[in-house]
Design a protein around this motif. Structure first.
Motif, PDB file in Angstrom:
ATOM      1  N   LEU A   1     -29.594  46.457  14.642  1.00 36.69           N
ATOM      2  CA  LEU A   1     -28.983  45.337  15.355  1.00 36.69           C
ATOM      3  C   LEU A   1     -29.193  45.480  16.857  1.00 36.69           C
ATOM      4  CD1 LEU A   1     -27.277  42.782  14.896  1.00 36.69           C
ATOM      5  CD2 LEU A   1     -25.254  44.172  15.304  1.00 36.69           C
TER       6      LEU A   1
ATOM      7  N   LYS B   1     -33.217  34.945  10.669  1.00 41.74           N
ATOM      8  CA  LYS B   1     -32.627  34.689   9.339  1.00 41.74           C
ATOM      9  C   LYS B   1     -33.734  34.435   8.310  1.00 41.74           C
ATOM     10  CE  LYS B   1     -29.615  31.475   6.869  1.00 41.74           C
ATOM     11  NZ  LYS B   1     -30.202  30.385   6.152  1.00 41.74           N
TER      12      LYS B   1
ATOM     13  N   PRO C   1     -27.060  35.615   7.302  1.00 39.53           N
ATOM     14  CA  PRO C   1     -27.397  36.493   8.427  1.00 39.53           C
ATOM     15  C   PRO C   1     -27.043  35.897   9.788  1.00 39.53           C
ATOM     16  CG  PRO C   1     -29.303  36.199   6.975  1.00 39.53           C
ATOM     17  CD  PRO C   1     -28.222  35.306   6.461  1.00 39.53           C
TER      18      PRO C   1
ATOM     19  N   PRO D   1     -29.297  36.952   1.357  1.00 37.34           N
ATOM     20  CA  PRO D   1     -28.142  37.707   0.853  1.00 37.34           C
ATOM     21  C   PRO D   1     -27.952  37.527  -0.656  1.00 37.34           C
ATOM     22  CG  PRO D   1     -27.519  36.448   2.793  1.00 37.34           C
ATOM     23  CD  PRO D   1     -28.931  36.060   2.477  1.00 37.34           C
TER      24      PRO D   1
ATOM     25  N   THR E   1     -28.263  41.556   5.797  1.00 41.65           N
ATOM     26  CA  THR E   1     -26.843  41.215   5.916  1.00 41.65           C
ATOM     27  C   THR E   1     -26.338  40.756   4.556  1.00 41.65           C
ATOM     28  OG1 THR E   1     -27.289  38.933   6.515  1.00 41.65           O
ATOM     29  CG2 THR E   1     -27.127  40.515   8.321  1.00 41.65           C
ATOM     30  N   ASN E   2     -25.047  41.010   4.321  1.00 35.57           N
ATOM     31  CA  ASN E   2     -24.492  40.733   3.005  1.00 35.57           C
ATOM     32  C   ASN E   2     -24.068  39.285   2.817  1.00 35.57           C
ATOM     33  OD1 ASN E   2     -24.387  43.359   1.609  1.00 35.57           O
ATOM     34  ND2 ASN E   2     -23.395  43.877   3.536  1.00 35.57           N
TER      35      ASN E   2
ATOM     36  N   ASN F   1     -23.277  36.188  10.186  1.00 36.39           N
ATOM     37  CA  ASN F   1     -22.922  37.596  10.257  1.00 36.39           C
ATOM     38  C   ASN F   1     -23.296  38.200  11.615  1.00 36.39           C
ATOM     39  OD1 ASN F   1     -24.185  40.646   9.168  1.00 36.39           O
ATOM     40  ND2 ASN F   1     -22.031  40.164   8.991  1.00 36.39           N
ATOM     41  N   ILE F   2     -24.495  37.910  12.087  1.00 37.86           N
ATOM     42  CA  ILE F   2     -24.958  38.518  13.342  1.00 37.86           C
ATOM     43  C   ILE F   2     -24.212  37.916  14.532  1.00 37.86           C
ATOM     44  CG2 ILE F   2     -26.973  38.788  14.865  1.00 37.86           C
ATOM     45  CD1 ILE F   2     -28.613  39.212  12.277  1.00 37.86           C
TER      46      ILE F   2
ATOM     47  N   TYR G   1     -27.730  50.059  10.164  1.00 37.40           N
ATOM     48  CA  TYR G   1     -27.434  48.661  10.491  1.00 37.40           C
ATOM     49  C   TYR G   1     -27.277  48.497  12.005  1.00 37.40           C
ATOM     50  CZ  TYR G   1     -25.000  44.165  10.500  1.00 37.40           C
ATOM     51  OH  TYR G   1     -24.636  42.855  10.753  1.00 37.40           O
TER      52      TYR G   1
END
Ligand code: NDP
Length: 407
Positions: free
Chosen positions: A260, A288, A184, A294, A180-181, A187-188, A256
């Motif tokens: 996921l 994570k 994480p 990231p 993830t940028n 983001n998730i 991605y």
């Protein structure tokens, strides 16, 4: 001119700190404070001697008393919260107690419920007003620049905005099958939640990733994008008068999404605590820990991001469409500050938002989302500090593109 206390020294924090140091006329002094002090010290070592005086500190931003003690010691003009959304309220409490301006890039989310909403932070409005201090909420890119773009559109291009589509495209390739940028966990939580958009005064809920469109992004080309709920929808639906619909789309690659889905199916994205070898762990936090940091993606990421807003509305009684966006190159960001574009596009607006407060341009007691402030000095600063924007007065609207709904 001023002193900032920057809390958090991760992907976003490191960019914002670089940018504050580049802008040492405004940021004469900064204190970098985070949970892991060694990261702050490493960055200080890199940036010392460039004009801004830098100090560092260790802080647990979940602890209000520790934060108050640190603020009293450092005496900053503003606290820039670049830690995680979970710390927003404790940091706001500490700012209130010490009468210090506040800024963040993401709205509060309780750690045990994946639900972010502005209501908790908007609740502080009266208290900040009475204390005579300013809180700027969501001064990253999205939220952040997308709100400033909206304020700019209504101020300079429309009498009324009826439709907004926010398009966030990251065409960067870091070479990992899955990473993830930004943080994480955050983001998730964001992408595995149900989708939601606002239409005719009501929220319409969708299944996660249910609505898919293909859009031909300037300087990037065609990408699949999916409708997500994103926090600026909540504030823009309130702050842009006459709005009929606002949606948010983000691009995701096949790899991605497949990863996921698989992680979700085996329970790795859950935030429900489980027992593991006699210890309670949260699967998403464990995930994570095994994913690439990231902040380490910078040297590997190639390609560009394009984030912007397409507005449709009326000007002088006529229909009008307007697209304003920024294109950012991952490798150029890395060359400049040692980070990839997702951290860069968030860290630069965080510095600019703090500069707006320190220079008195956005200094108004209370709690505000960025679109409630004058967009002009911020738009000018975007061009100057690395996120130049471009305009298209005849863009292809989202609904005229190949409309493929995901199964
Ligand atoms: P990272 O995880 O890379 O960095 C978070 C930093 O906060 C780390 O330095 C971490 O310390 C520190 N931190 C976490 N918890 C605490 C705590 N309790 N006390 C003190 N420090 C703490 O995250 P990012 O930099 O990617 O993201 C930062 C923020 O930016 C997040 O809120 C994210 O949601 C937001 N964001 C906003 C965007 C926008 O466009 N508006 C886009 C991307 C991100 P340690 O090093 O010890 O882990």
């Amino acid at each position: 001119m001023g002193k900032a206390l920057i809390i958090g020294c991760g992907g976003v924090g490191q960019v914002a700190i670089h940018k504050c140091v580049q802008n040492s006329e405004v940021f004469e002094e900064i204190c970098i404070a985070s949970r892991t002090k060694s990261k702050c010290d490493e960055l200080k070592e890199k940036l010392d001697g460039r004009g801004t005086k830098i100090t560092t500190a260790q802080v647990d931003a979940d602890n209000v008393d520790e934060l108050i003690a640190l603020i009293e010691e450092v005496k900053p003009d503003i606290v820039m919260n670049l830690a995680l959304p979970y710390q927003d309220l404790t940091i706001m409490d500490a700012c209130l107690a010490t009468k210090t301006h506040y800024l963040d890039t993401a709205n509060y989310e309780p750690e045990d419920t994946a639900k972010f909403e502005y209501k908790w932070q908007w609740d502080y409005r009266e208290r900040f007003e009475k204390a005579g201090i300013t809180a700027i909420l969501g001064s990253g890119f999205d939220p952040g620049v997308t709100g400033v773009f909206s304020a700019h559109a209504i101020k300079h291009h429309f009498d009324e905005i009826e439709y907004i589509d926010i398009l966030d495209c990251n065409a960067g390739d870091h070479g990992y099958p899955f990473a993830t940028n930004f943080n994480p966990e955050i983001n998730i939580r964001e992408v595995s939640a149900k989708g939601r958009y606002w239409e005719n005064g009501e929220w319409v809920e969708t299944e996660p990733m249910e609505i898919k469109r293909v859009y031909d992004f300037p300087e990037i080309g065609e990408k699949d994008m999916y409708l997500l709920y994103h926090e600026e929808l909540e504030s823009l639906a309130v702050n842009i008068p006459g709005l009929k619909r606002i949606r948010f789309f983000m691009t995701f690659g096949e790899s991605y999404l497949t990863h996921l889905k698989c992680l979700e199916n085996v329970g790795m994205t859950s935030i429900e605590p489980i027992q593991f070898e006699g210890k309670e762990i949260i699967p998403l936090q464990f995930l994570k820990a095994v994913l690439p940091d990231p902040a380490s993606l910078g040297p590997r990421t190639k390609g560009k991001t394009n984030i912007g807003c397409i507005f449709r509305g009326k000007k002088d009684g006529k229909d009008k469409t307007y697209y304003v966006y920024n294109v950012c190159d991952h490798e150029a960001c890395y060359r400049e500050v040692g980070s990839q574009a997702v951290s860069y596009t968030t860290g630069v607006p965080a510095m600019i938002g703090a500069m707006m407060v320190l220079t008195g341009k956005w200094n108004k007691p209370g709690v505000y989302n960025v679109e409630e402030m004058d967009p002009d000095p911020f738009m000018e600063a975007l061009n100057k500090w690395g996120l130049p924007w471009q305009e298209d007065f005849n863009p292809v609207p989202v609904d005229n593109t190949t409309a493929r709904e995901a199964e």
